[in-house]
Design an enzyme around this catalytic site. Structure first.
Site, mmCIF file in Angstrom:
data_model
loop_
_atom_site.group_PDB
_atom_site.id
_atom_site.type_symbol
_atom_site.label_atom_id
_atom_site.label_comp_id
_atom_site.label_asym_id
_atom_site.label_seq_id
_atom_site.Cartn_x
_atom_site.Cartn_y
_atom_site.Cartn_z
ATOM 1 N N LYS A 1 -10.371 -1.153 1.469
ATOM 2 C CA LYS A 1 -9.639 -1.486 0.241
ATOM 3 C C LYS A 1 -8.993 -0.248 -0.392
ATOM 4 C CE LYS A 1 -12.480 -5.563 -0.753
ATOM 5 N NZ LYS A 1 -13.215 -6.312 -1.812
ATOM 6 N N HIS B 1 -13.905 -5.215 2.589
ATOM 7 C CA HIS B 1 -14.088 -6.664 2.685
ATOM 8 C C HIS B 1 -14.517 -6.985 4.102
ATOM 9 C CE1 HIS B 1 -13.344 -11.000 2.640
ATOM 10 N NE2 HIS B 1 -12.762 -10.815 3.816
ATOM 11 N N ASN C 1 -14.909 -2.234 -4.320
ATOM 12 C CA ASN C 1 -16.115 -2.104 -3.504
ATOM 13 C C ASN C 1 -15.815 -1.703 -2.049
ATOM 14 O OD1 ASN C 1 -15.103 -4.540 -2.657
ATOM 15 N ND2 ASN C 1 -16.967 -5.720 -2.996
ATOM 16 N N TYR D 1 -7.093 -14.450 -0.871
ATOM 17 C CA TYR D 1 -8.252 -14.691 -1.736
ATOM 18 C C TYR D 1 -8.184 -16.035 -2.461
ATOM 19 C CZ TYR D 1 -10.355 -10.030 -1.208
ATOM 20 O OH TYR D 1 -10.993 -8.916 -0.721
ATOM 21 N N GLU E 1 -9.180 -15.542 9.002
ATOM 22 C CA GLU E 1 -8.758 -14.274 8.379
ATOM 23 C C GLU E 1 -8.097 -13.345 9.413
ATOM 24 O OE1 GLU E 1 -12.095 -12.597 6.242
ATOM 25 O OE2 GLU E 1 -12.043 -14.178 4.728
#
Ligand code: CMP
Length: 139
Positions: free
Chosen positions: A10, A116, A113, A50, A127
């Site tokens: 990320k 993913h 964070n 998302y 995905e």
């Protein structure tokens, strides 16, 4: 069984130049990076990726965060890759993540964070398709 999972490094992690350190965690755990590209998500891509979280209070902020800088999208392959990657990542909230996990060691917050990872083999398949064509995955 040998599986594939979709991983995203990320913007908080690419900003701090942590791509190599995070990739080393995957490789040391026996996962192979069989596809990888550094991209900037569009707002539309982030919202679509998302979409299961569309009704959550954090959705808008999450999309803004995910388009705030480059991400590295990747396909990891290996024995039990989906669960193995979840073990290496640690809990979503770094405050709850176990010692030695990516999120414990690198994440800034529950939102920023660092990584993913797909949460099931079914979601992994969709995905992976979201970001990669067959010819881009080279085992
Ligand atoms: P990820 O595993 O990519 O799935 C959804 C993301 O939403 C999560 O990681 C975090 O980056 C972000 N997020 C922000 N706030 C929350 C929250 N309160 N609970 C879960 N996820 C959150």
């Amino acid at each position: 069984a040998v599986e594939r999972t979709l991983s995203i490094i990320k913007p908080d992690a690419t900003r701090r130049n942590l791509t190599g350190k995070i990739n080393a965690r995957f490789e040391e755990a026996g996962l192979r990076i069989v596809a990888q590209k550094r991209i900037r998500l569009t707002k539309e891509q982030a919202e679509k990726f998302y979409e299961v979280h569309a009704e959550r209070s954090f959705f808008g902020e999450l999309v803004t965060f995910m388009i705030s800088g480059p991400v590295v999208v990747q396909v990891l392959e290996g024995e039990d890759a989906v669960q193995r990657n979840r073990d290496i990542m640690g809990a979503t909230n770094p405050a709850n993540a176990a010692a030695g996990t990516i999120r414990k060691d690198f994440a800034e917050s529950i939102e920023a964070n660092s990584v993913h990872g797909s949460d099931s083999p079914e979601n992994a398949a969709s995905e992976i398709k979201f970001f990669f064509s067959k010819s881009e995955i080279v085992p």
